[in-house]
Design a protein around this motif. Structure first.
Motif, short mmCIF file in Angstrom:
data_model
loop_
_atom_site.label_atom_id
_atom_site.label_comp_id
_atom_site.label_asym_id
_atom_site.label_seq_id
_atom_site.Cartn_x
_atom_site.Cartn_y
_atom_site.Cartn_z
N ASN A 130 -7.12 3.99 -2.45
CA ASN A 130 -5.88 3.41 -1.09
C ASN A 130 -7.04 2.38 -0.74
O ASN A 130 -7.72 2.58 -0.39
CB ASN A 130 -5.58 4.04 -0.08
CG ASN A 130 -4.55 3.68 0.99
OD1 ASN A 130 -3.52 2.78 -0.03
ND2 ASN A 130 -4.25 3.68 1.26
N SER A 144 -0.81 -1.80 2.15
CA SER A 144 -1.66 -0.79 2.17
C SER A 144 -1.15 -0.70 0.74
O SER A 144 -0.21 -0.17 0.04
CB SER A 144 -1.74 0.59 2.61
OG SER A 144 -0.84 1.37 2.47
N THR A 145 -1.87 0.35 -0.46
CA THR A 145 -1.71 0.56 -0.99
C THR A 145 -0.60 1.49 -1.86
O THR A 145 0.19 2.47 -2.36
CB THR A 145 -3.05 0.94 -2.88
OG1 THR A 145 -3.51 1.45 -2.08
CG2 THR A 145 -3.12 -0.50 -2.96
N ALA A 146 -0.88 2.62 -0.31
CA ALA A 146 0.32 3.68 0.26
C ALA A 146 1.79 3.25 1.05
O ALA A 146 2.28 3.95 1.33
CB ALA A 146 -0.56 4.73 0.58
#
Length: 158
Positions: free
Chosen positions: A2, A26-28
């Protein structure tokens, strides 16, 4: 993995400049973005018209829609506590974050890291090539999106 990326827009690039917009993502798929009202900090008066042309934010909008420096720090610390947060312009972003947190009398609860801590020298060259080819308007969230896309292309695409 993440990744969390942060970007700031500012009143200018000089030593008296201060942050006016913050975005992180975030990549989340968690994110936040907000404007900062410079009137909440005594002495934050410097304004560069060229910077305004780049980000298209005016002081009136910041006064009407911006949060206080204290609120900005609280939001960042609450969301990013204990995290390493990526910046593509570490020198500038760390300067503006320091100005923000000093003005609010707070300490950062997260660590800002530059791209060089994540990418190899070869990956940095690829990243710079990709970002130079991107035409983008300088607003914090669109910059964050572009940074994450470029890092993903360099680091994770085959």
């Amino acid at each position: 993995m993440n990744l969390i990326c942060l970007d700031l827009e500012a009143s200018g690039l000089g030593p008296h400049s201060y942050p006016i917009e913050v975005a992180w993502k975030s990549t989340a798929d968690e994110s936040d973005t907000f404007l900062i009202n410079p009137d909440t900090v005594p002495g934050w008066t410097f304004w560069d018209d060229f910077a305004e042309e780049l980000h298209s934010l005016c002081r009136t909008e910041l006064r009407q829609k911006g949060v206080s420096a204290e609120s900005a720090c609280n939001r960042l610390n609450e969301a990013l506590q204990g995290c390493e947060v990526l910046s593509d312009a570490w020198e500038f972003d760390s300067f503006w974050l320091k100005r923000l947190f000093t003005a609010a009398g707070q300490k950062m609860a997260f660590r800002l890291v530059g791209l060089r801590e994540l990418l190899s020298p070869e990956e940095m060259i690829q990243y710079q090539f990709i970002t130079k080819a991107q035409l983008r308007r300088h607003r914090a969230m669109s910059d964050v999106d572009h940074i994450l896309q470029a890092v993903h292309s360099v680091r994770f695409d085959e």
